[in-house]
Design an enzyme around this catalytic site. Sequence first.
Site, short mmCIF file in Angstrom:
data_model
loop_
_atom_site.label_atom_id
_atom_site.label_comp_id
_atom_site.label_asym_id
_atom_site.label_seq_id
_atom_site.Cartn_x
_atom_site.Cartn_y
_atom_site.Cartn_z
N ASP A 483 -2.96 -47.12 -18.24
CA ASP A 483 -2.11 -46.58 -17.18
C ASP A 483 -1.32 -47.64 -16.44
O ASP A 483 -0.43 -47.33 -15.66
CB ASP A 483 -2.98 -45.89 -16.12
CG ASP A 483 -3.45 -44.53 -16.57
OD1 ASP A 483 -2.94 -44.04 -17.57
OD2 ASP A 483 -4.32 -43.98 -15.89
C1 GLC Z 1 -8.70 -44.99 -15.99
C2 GLC Z 1 -8.10 -43.64 -16.34
C3 GLC Z 1 -7.79 -43.53 -17.79
C4 GLC Z 1 -7.02 -44.72 -18.27
C5 GLC Z 1 -7.76 -46.01 -17.95
C6 GLC Z 1 -6.98 -47.24 -18.34
O1 GLC Z 1 -10.03 -45.04 -16.43
O2 GLC Z 1 -8.95 -42.59 -15.96
O3 GLC Z 1 -7.04 -42.37 -18.03
O4 GLC Z 1 -6.82 -44.58 -19.64
O5 GLC Z 1 -8.00 -46.05 -16.58
O6 GLC Z 1 -5.88 -47.46 -17.52
C1 GLC Z 2 -4.59 -47.24 -11.58
C2 GLC Z 2 -5.91 -47.73 -12.15
C3 GLC Z 2 -6.20 -47.05 -13.46
C4 GLC Z 2 -6.12 -45.55 -13.28
C5 GLC Z 2 -4.78 -45.15 -12.67
C6 GLC Z 2 -4.65 -43.67 -12.43
O1 GLC Z 2 -4.43 -47.76 -10.32
O2 GLC Z 2 -5.89 -49.13 -12.33
O3 GLC Z 2 -7.46 -47.45 -13.95
O4 GLC Z 2 -6.27 -44.94 -14.52
O5 GLC Z 2 -4.57 -45.83 -11.49
O6 GLC Z 2 -5.47 -43.23 -11.41
#
Ligand code: GLC
Ligand code: GLC
Length: 811
Positions: A483
Amino acid sequence: MKYGHFDDANKEYVITNPQTPFPWINYLGNEDFFGLVSNTAGGYAFYKDAKFRRLTRYRYNNIPMDNGGRYFYIKDEDTIWSPGWKPVKTPLDKYECRHGLSYSKITGVKNGVSAESTFFIPLKTWAEVHHLKLTNDSDSVKKLKLFSFMEWCLWNAEDDQNNLQRNLNTGEVEVEGSTIYHKTEYKERRNHYAFYSVNTPINGYDTNRESFVGLYNELSGPQAVLDGKPHNSEAHGWSPVASHYIEVELQPGEAKDFIFVLGYVENPEEDKWESKGVINKKPALAIQQKFDTAEKVENALAELKSYWENLLSIINLESKDDKLNRMVNIWNQYQCMVTFNMSRSASFFEVGIGRGMGFRDSNQDLIGFVHQVPERARERIIDIASTQFPDGGCYHQYQPLTKRGNDAIGGGFNDDPLWLILGTVSYIKETGDFSILDEMVPFDNDESIAQSLFDHLTISFNHVIKNLGPNGLPLIGRADWNDCLNLNCFSTNPNESFQTTENNTKGSKAESVMIAGLFVVYGTDYVELCEKLGKTDEAARAKSEVNKMAEAVKSKGWDGEWFLRAYDFYGNKVGSDENEEGKIFIESQGWCTMAGIGKDEGMCEKSLDAVKERLDCEYGIVLNNPAFTRYVVEYGEISTYPKGYKENAGIFCHNNPWIMIGETRIGRGDRAWEYYQKICPAYLEEISDLHRTEPYVYAQMIAGKDAYIPGEAKNSWLTGTAAWNFYAITQFILGVRPEYEGLLVDPCLPKAMEEYQFTRKFRGATYKINIVNGERGHGVKALSINGNKVDGNLIPLQKAGGVYQVEVIMY
Ligand code: GLC
Ligand code: GLC
């Protein structure tokens, strides 16, 4: 240093020091009604949706952490104490917290009085039971004053914290007998209320927070408790609470049981009232009656335990390694159920407000859960698919209460659609139930444009090939699984979130090698599914797309020693040796090696060797290297994190199993096993001081080698790490994998593992598979079922109801 120990026979973790390095929590409830409880009785409860139906208040990031919960105060002469140590924090003569499967038992002993409090949610019940047993182990009579305490949330957990100008006026309660009812907003649009009862007459109560606590007191010393008497206050607005006051006399050796019930009730419109302004309490009384004696409560707890015994009997391992056994048989499976239930909504790190059920996350959670309750997995798949858009794109999450998609945490993630293929295929392989593919499933919850689930899969597959970039690789959209690799955001405004800000995909050349690998893996699953269904033309079409993608990765996604991560907006390489920072990323190494791309040319081996050399460290495999030390506007959030944390070179445990599985694809069992142990909580128990989160569940992240304190974990419980590690260890390392036609036995083991027995209930039959390792650690030399030799390594489906002894000898 340890703060407790595992009790495998009882399937519990026993905490013996209340001052754990972080609150160590547990989950109550399995369906509909849930609670979180810490080792000092902190936490909260909700019905279905932690945002819209929150029963009790909880303040995150409090001082100290974890304040508020279901508290008991005991006043014994001048000594005031709590069985869970907090909130009073009077030193106890003995403290013990047993976190078990969907229940927690916290016991405190002080001055000859023992208080054992058991918290659980009985099966099929919208209520928490708090069973408090007080025993006088001293040789004099004890006259105790007992106070319960919890604070009501005015239902919407977000509004409850923000909208004080309204909320300080709306609170309403009723007290009848020993029950305190919370009925805020019941007279208008709500059809639900909550209650907190006890199965004994009370000597008083408080329902107004200020009357009980005092305006300038803290929860460690509420005024009513200090005074030794309640105020029988009735809340009108302000902050409604529930506190019972009970005078207890115990002869030497005597014990008394108190059963508190925190419940939730919904009434139909025509049955809301008993009389004007007086709520209909019948359903509440019915719940209370079900649990009004210690015996009834003990039976309900026994039922809950046997429910879990049953669930855990579906997969069972007997090996010589206790830590491995307890993870596979108990804790990892338990965490998989919790992640299935909660997705990423409610933990001590997720406030239950912003995030609901994730499209990507919930599909992945299924791979660790589908064997437990397949019917619930089926329903979940349909719910998730119902939020998909007609073009295959997706809402990134939906609200559990309404099942409607929203873009509160962003949208336009181009990996999302592919995970639906994973979820669906895992379900069919587990159950053999192809009928799910014929279910008519809406788009964006609009029934009028419903198509079959199979069509949804086709559309998901096509979404990738309709969105290819200049190198023939998938366009990334806002981001893929990571993300925080935001290649199209270019954010310079600190007031906007990377996840929801405008996504500048117009003219973008940003492509993802990770999605390419993902497409080869799940595209291949799609091809196989089409073949099973006799759709040969579609299978052939899909297959040629998958092959094209694999070729594109080989020619445009290979950096020489490892797989590139992506191309940015301008078409520059991301995750290349040419880059100064972020030369290599874990995700594309994981997915391309799982896909076996370039395996014959040695690419997989090289890629995984590069992971070992550049990303591996003492505590696990970091996400990227070198870590980013400056903000890279064309990469986004990833470069905002300090080095070594979260997506910037943290050990993001979710993706470590991708590498484990990649290693098994090239037969390196020792490596896969080494990676497995590094992040597996039971193996980290001894370093709890450093690791900080619970030794019985995975955390999302462990600080990486570049961090200020490498090895510190954060965000335990709600993480895809649970499902992926369970999947990696059971299906790829220990190697028992459901396939359409049976169970495939394909272990890839460390040399040191000699022999183990893997019991698997599968489509109605039980297989007791005894696996004897060989020199090489992978490849099956001989397989027999009940003494009959079988060619190859697939256990074909046997008659349901039977128990089959399977002997496997490996090379
Ligand atoms: C968080 C989110 C997941 C995402 C991951 C890596 O665990 O829930 O959807 O893939 O971060 O950014
Ligand atoms: C980001 C986090 C990621 C998460 C995303 C959505 O700030 O680093 O892990 O999946 O937000 O909530």
